[in-house]
Enzyme design. Structure first.
Site, short mmCIF file in Angstrom:
data_model
loop_
_atom_site.label_atom_id
_atom_site.label_comp_id
_atom_site.label_asym_id
_atom_site.label_seq_id
_atom_site.Cartn_x
_atom_site.Cartn_y
_atom_site.Cartn_z
N ILE A 29 18.60 32.23 12.66
CA ILE A 29 18.56 31.29 13.78
C ILE A 29 18.29 29.86 13.29
O ILE A 29 18.89 28.90 13.78
CB ILE A 29 17.52 31.75 14.83
N ARG A 55 8.10 32.23 18.74
CA ARG A 55 7.07 32.99 19.45
C ARG A 55 5.91 32.05 19.79
O ARG A 55 5.50 31.23 18.96
CB ARG A 55 6.54 34.13 18.58
N GLU A 100 2.84 34.76 28.13
CA GLU A 100 4.07 34.68 28.92
C GLU A 100 3.94 35.65 30.07
O GLU A 100 3.63 36.82 29.83
CB GLU A 100 5.28 35.03 28.05
N HIS A 157 11.36 31.60 28.23
CA HIS A 157 11.83 32.53 27.19
C HIS A 157 13.27 33.00 27.48
O HIS A 157 13.51 34.20 27.65
CB HIS A 157 10.88 33.73 27.05
N ALA A 173 16.08 32.12 25.53
CA ALA A 173 17.00 31.83 24.43
C ALA A 173 18.18 32.79 24.35
O ALA A 173 19.31 32.38 24.11
CB ALA A 173 16.25 31.79 23.10
C1 GLV Z 1 13.52 37.41 21.91
O1 GLV Z 1 12.57 36.66 21.84
C2 GLV Z 1 13.86 38.32 20.88
O2 GLV Z 1 13.07 38.49 19.93
O3 GLV Z 1 14.94 38.92 20.96
#
Ligand code: GLV
Ligand code: GLV
Length: 329
Positions: free
Chosen positions: A158, A239, A268, A287, A289
């Site tokens: 990522i 995180r 969260e 959260h 993403a």
């Molecule tokens: C999301 O945070 C994941 O780890 O897939």
């Protein structure tokens, strides 16, 4: 042979559920909120397989109450919610969903970076609430991106995809921290591996992409923020517990850095009355993403494949603890 029994701790996309139901008897938790720990334990008791989310804690106590459990298939790339050594010790396989959410997550890192740098949260709220009085030469001034320096903390998949976007799109110079060099990043975007201190001092944007574990927990606190530029933007899409939030709030309030963008928090959800929401230079999203249709479908496919391989006794396609192979249940 009887069909394997599996508990799926939340409704995931159909493509995954259908693949699982074709081979297994599925107990699906129907609620929007996670099963409470005692309920999870009860449901997992006779199961051969378990689909968990990052909001489900999978620990030794749960595993001990599920003696038949062969596999935990986590519907996430991160697996800090799973006690992997405890699974390995009991012969339980663990799977995750890497790769398929890389682009979606890098997109959110870039979105948060732009949003924080250009004060989008604040200016959009001002427009809506009548604070847009005229075109102001000195109003809502943000930070430029082009040619600036990006610090990637953790050049994994990522981090790499985030650097690629910002280097190719905005011509950013790239610094990174990583335990070992990443030749591909050095070749593709001239990235330079540095110590965290240097990265914090030199970067205009700092984007975090490390795993959460005991050595990374709380790695961003007052001391680290104090090293950053006053114009710097901090982005966390990894995180929440990587960051000391009280220190971040103070850092943003005092103008020690310019702004922050967070996709992850601790806890969260972050309660609506949390001080970070009150800061105009902090943008927080829940959260999200990996939250695109295609990505969540792809995660569901991987998750189902891991689960099915686990109950069949085959190697998991995305296996977090392959060292369990010769002692699996
Ligand atoms: C999301 O945070 C994941 O780890 O897939
Ligand atoms: C701004 O809208 C400009 O035209 O400079």
């Amino acid at each position: 042979m009887p069909r394997p029994k599996v508990f799926v701790s939340r409704r995931i996309p159909e493509v995954g559920l259908n693949a699982i139901s074709a081979e297994c008897d599925v107990d699906l938790w129907p609620d929007r909120l996670p099963p409470p720990a005692d309920e999870l334990k009860k449901r997992a008791k006779d199961c051969d397989g378990l689909v968990s989310l990052l909001t489900d804690r999978i620990d030794g106590a749960l595993l001990d109450s599920a003696p038949k459990l062969k596999v935990v298939s986590n519907y996430a790339v991160g697996f800090n919610n799973v006690d992997v050594p405890a699974c390995t010790a009991r012969g339980v396989c663990v799977g995750n969903t890497p790769g398929v959410l890389t682009d979606a997550t890098a997109d959110i890192a870039v979105t948060l970076l732009l949003t924080a740098a250009r004060r989008i949260g604040e200016s959009a709220a001002d427009a809506k609430s009548g604070k847009w009085l005229t075109w102001e030469p000195l109003g809502w001034l943000g930070q430029d991106l082009t040619g600036r320096t990006l610090g990637i903390v953790g050049m994994g998949r990522i981090g790499f995809a985030t650097a690629k976007r910002l280097h190719n799109g905005w011509d950013m110079k790239v610094l990174y921290t990583e335990q070992i060099p990443r030749p591909e990043a050095e070749r593709e975007f001239d990235a330079r591996r540095v110590e965290l201190d240097e990265l914090l001092r030199e970067s205009d944007f700092v984007s975090v992409h490390v795993d959460l574990n005991s050595s990374t927990k709380g790695m961003f606190s007052s001391e680290q923020f104090a090293k950053m530029k006053r114009t710097a933007v901090f982005v966390n899409s990894a995180r929440g517990p990587l960051v000391d939030q009280a220190a971040l709030a103070e850092t943003l309030r005092s103008g020690t850095i310019f702004a922050a963008g967070l996709d992850v928090t601790e806890p969260e959800p972050l309660p609506p009355d949390h001080e970070l929401y009150k800061l105009p230079n902090c943008v927080i999203v829940p959260h999200i993403a990996s939250a695109t249709v295609e990505t969540r479908n792809a995660m569901a496919r991987l998750c189902a494949n891991n689960l099915l391989a686990g109950v069949r006794g085959e190697p998991l396609p995305n296996w977090v603890n392959p060292e369990v192979a010769d002692k699996r249940r």
